[in-house]
Scaffold this active site. Structure first.
Site, mmCIF file in Angstrom:
data_model
loop_
_atom_site.group_PDB
_atom_site.id
_atom_site.type_symbol
_atom_site.label_atom_id
_atom_site.label_comp_id
_atom_site.label_asym_id
_atom_site.label_seq_id
_atom_site.Cartn_x
_atom_site.Cartn_y
_atom_site.Cartn_z
ATOM 1 N N ALA A 124 0.807 -1.307 0.122
ATOM 2 C CA ALA A 124 -0.025 0.073 0.044
ATOM 3 C C ALA A 124 0.908 1.196 -0.019
ATOM 4 C CB ALA A 124 -1.002 -0.018 1.119
ATOM 5 N N GLU A 127 -1.302 6.450 -3.564
ATOM 6 C CA GLU A 127 -2.598 7.017 -2.959
ATOM 7 C C GLU A 127 -3.099 8.090 -3.986
ATOM 8 O OE1 GLU A 127 -0.945 9.578 0.004
ATOM 9 O OE2 GLU A 127 -0.301 7.848 1.596
ATOM 10 N N GLY A 129 -3.559 11.189 -4.457
ATOM 11 C CA GLY A 129 -2.693 12.272 -4.945
ATOM 12 C C GLY A 129 -1.248 12.084 -5.203
ATOM 13 N N ILE A 157 -4.523 -0.876 -5.288
ATOM 14 C CA ILE A 157 -3.662 -1.705 -4.640
ATOM 15 C C ILE A 157 -3.931 -3.171 -4.887
ATOM 16 C CG2 ILE A 157 -2.879 -2.673 -2.176
ATOM 17 C CD1 ILE A 157 -2.261 0.523 -2.971
ATOM 18 N N THR A 158 -3.072 -3.944 -5.584
ATOM 19 C CA THR A 158 -3.176 -5.127 -6.127
ATOM 20 C C THR A 158 -3.254 -6.054 -4.882
ATOM 21 O OG1 THR A 158 -1.798 -4.805 -8.046
ATOM 22 C CG2 THR A 158 -2.280 -7.037 -7.403
ATOM 23 N N GLY A 338 -6.649 -9.504 -37.029
ATOM 24 C CA GLY A 338 -7.705 -8.658 -37.737
ATOM 25 C C GLY A 338 -8.711 -8.765 -36.655
ATOM 26 N N GLU A 362 4.250 -0.041 -10.787
ATOM 27 C CA GLU A 362 5.937 -0.306 -10.518
ATOM 28 C C GLU A 362 6.530 0.839 -10.951
ATOM 29 O OE1 GLU A 362 7.212 -3.738 -9.107
ATOM 30 O OE2 GLU A 362 5.037 -4.589 -8.741
ATOM 31 N N SER A 365 6.716 4.238 -17.464
ATOM 32 C CA SER A 365 8.043 4.478 -18.546
ATOM 33 C C SER A 365 8.575 5.430 -18.222
ATOM 34 C CB SER A 365 7.537 4.063 -19.855
ATOM 35 O OG SER A 365 7.013 2.764 -20.422
#
Ligand code: COS
Length: 382
Positions: A124, A127, A129, A157-158, A338, A362, A365
Site C-alpha cells: 500500500a 495514494e 494524490g 492496490i493489487t 484482424g 511499479e 515508463s
C-alpha cells in the site's frame, strides 16, 4: 558468458509452464469476463512452492534465487497477468520486504502464512494524490502511547481485498521521503476499509482495491524497519518488483508471438496462409526480436541481483523495454488476428488490455527513463 539455464532452472520453468497451461490458460478468458480469478488459485500456487520462491526454507519458503523467480514470472505472465500479479505483489513486494527488513518476530508471524497462501500480502504505497511522486505521500501514522494510529487512503492496490496483511507506507515525520515509515497492518484491524475497483481496462481478474485507514491502531512492533526508513524499503522492493513486471511482460509478449505464429499459419487469405505474406512476417519477426531482447535484459538484471551487484538501473532498463515491447507485441498480435483479435474468443485482445498497465505500475515508463537518465548523467530531473 553462459546463457544456458541450469537443469534445476529448466525444471522449474517447465513445471511452471505445464501448470500454467493446465490451471490458468483454460480459465483466463472466463476470469476476465467475470472480473475475478478463482480464489482457489492461491492454494494451488502455494502447493507448488510458487508463493515462497526466494524465501528461506526456515520461514516456510522454497528457496531459489532471483533468476528462478524471474523465470516463474515469465511463465505466469504468459498465462494471465492477473495471476502473476497475485504472486509478484504478495511474494515479491511484501514477503521479500519482510525477509529483508523484518525482525525475527515479524518473519515468524507472516512469512510461513504468506508462503502457504494462508494469507496474502498487498503493498500500500500509491495514494489518490501521489503516484509517481511516492515520497510525498500523505497517509499519516501518529504516535499514540506505545503504538501508532494510521489515517489516510491508498488506491490501485493489487490484492487489496484479498490480503490478510498490508505493507503500508505512512508519514511519521516531516515532508519528503525521509518522513516515511513502513507498517505491517493486519487487514482485520478496526478502522481498516477496502473496496474493490471494478471496470478496469485490463487485469480484470485481479482484486485491485481502494484502502481506507481511519485511525487504524498498530503497535510499534508492527513497524517494518526503522522509523523514517519506509521510503527506502519501498524503493528497494520496487527495484526488484520492476524486474518481475519486466519478466511478466516478456511472458505476455511471448504469448502474443506464439498466438500470432499459430494463427498466421492457419488463417488463409488470397489462397494462402497469411504467414506467407512478408508484412505479416515482419510483425512476427519484430515481436520475436523484441521479446528475446527483453528477456535478455531481464536475465541480466536478475543475474546482477543474484551476484549482489547494483541492479537498479538494469531493472529500470528491463522494465522500460519489456513493458513497452509487450504493449507493441499485443498491438501487433491484434493486427495479425484482424477482426478476431477484437473479440475475446481469442486471447490477444486480453493481452492488449493487460499489457497496457505494465508501462504504468511499479513506476511508469517516464519514471524509468528519468531514473536511467539520472544514473547516467548524475543529474536528477525529478
Ligand atoms: N533504493 C534505496 N533507496 C533509495 C532508492 C532505491 N532504489 N531510491 C531512492 N532511495 C533513497 C535515496 O537515496 C534518498 O535517500 P537520502 O534521503 O538518505 O539521500 C531517498 O530515498 C529519496 O530518494 P530520491 O531523492 O531519489 O527521491 P525522489 O522523490 O527524488 O524520487 C522516485 C524518487 C521518483 C524515483 C520515486 O518516487 C519513484 O520511484 N517513483 C515511482 C513510484 C512507483 O514506482 N510507484 C508505483 C507504486 S507500486 S504500483
Amino acid at each position: 558468458m553462459d546463457l544456458t539455464l541450469s537443469e534445476e532452472q529448466q525444471q522449474l520453468r517447465d513445471l511452471a509452464r505445464d501448470w500454467v497451461e493446465r490451471e490458468v490458460v483454460p480459465h483466463a478468458t472466463e476470469w476476465d469476463r467475470i472480473e475475478q480469478v478463482d480464489p482457489k488459485i492461491v492454494g494451488k500456487l502455494a502447493e507448488l512452492g510458487f508463493l515462497g520462491l526466494g524465501i528461506a526454507e526456515e520461514h516456510g519458503g522454497s528457496g531459489g534465487d532471483f533468476l528462478d523467480y524471474a523465470l516463474l514470472m515469465e511463465e505466469l505472465g504468459r498465462g494471465d497477468t492477473s495471476v502473476r500479479g497475485i504472486v509478484s505483489v504478495s511474494l515479491g513486494l511484501v514477503a521479500k520486504s519482510i525477509q529483508a527488513y523484518g525482525d525475527a518476530e515479524q518473519k515468524q508471524r507472516w512469512l510461513p502464512a504468506l508462503c502457504t497462501g494462508e494469507t496474502l500480502g498487498c503493498f500500500a504505497l500509491t495514494e489518490p494524490g501521489t503516484g509517481s511522486d511516492a515520497g510525498n505521500l500523505v497517509t499519516r501514522a501518529v504516535r499514540d502511547g506505545d503504538g501508532w494510529l494510521i489515517s489516510g487512503e491508498k488506491i490501485f492496490i493489487t490484492n487489496g481485498t484479498w490480503a490478510g496483511v498490508a505493507l503500508v507506507f505512512a508519514r511519521t515525520g516531516g515532508p519528503g521521503a525521509r518522513g516515511v515509515s513502513a507498517f505491517l497492518v493486519p487487514t482485520d484491524r478496526a478502522g481498516f476499509g477496502r473496496r474493490e475497483i471494478k471496470g478496469k481496462l485490463g487485469l480484470r481478474g485481479q482484486a485491485t482495491a481502494e484502502l481506507t485507514f481511519d485511525q487504524v491502531r498498530v503497535s510499534d512492533a508492527e513497524r517494518l524497519g526503522a522509523e523514517g526508513a519506509g521510503f527506502k524499503i519501498a524503493m528497494s522492493a520496487l527495484d526488484k518488483g520492476r524486474i518481475a513486471v519486466a519478466a511478466g511482460s516478456v511472458g505476455l509478449a511471448r504469448g502474443c508471438l506464439e498466438a500470432s505464429i499459430s494463427y498466421a499459419g492457419e488463417r488463409t487469405q488470397f489462397g494462402k496462409p497469411i504467414a506467407a505474406y512478408q508484412l505479416v512476417q515482419e510483425m512476427i519477426a519484430e515481436m520475436a526480436v523484441e521479446t528475446e531482447a527483453a528477456r535478455l535484459l531481464v536475465w541480466r538484471a536478475a543475474d546482477l541481483v543474484d551476484r549482489g551487484q547494483p541492479f537498479g538501473t538494469a531493472a529500470s532498463m528491463a522494465k522500460l523495454f519489456a513493458s513497452e515491447a509487450a504493449v507493441k507485441a499485443a498491438n501487433q498480435a491484434i493486427q495479425v488476428f484482424g477482426g478476431y483479435g477484437y473479440v475475446d474468443e481469442f486471447p490477444v485482445g486480453k493481452y492488449m488490455r493487460d499489457a497496457r498497465v505494465t508501462t504504468l505500475y511499479e513506476g511508469t515508463s517516464q519514471i524509468q527513463k528519468l531514473l536511467i537518465g539520472r544514473a547516467l548523467t548524475g543529474i536528477s530531473a525529478f
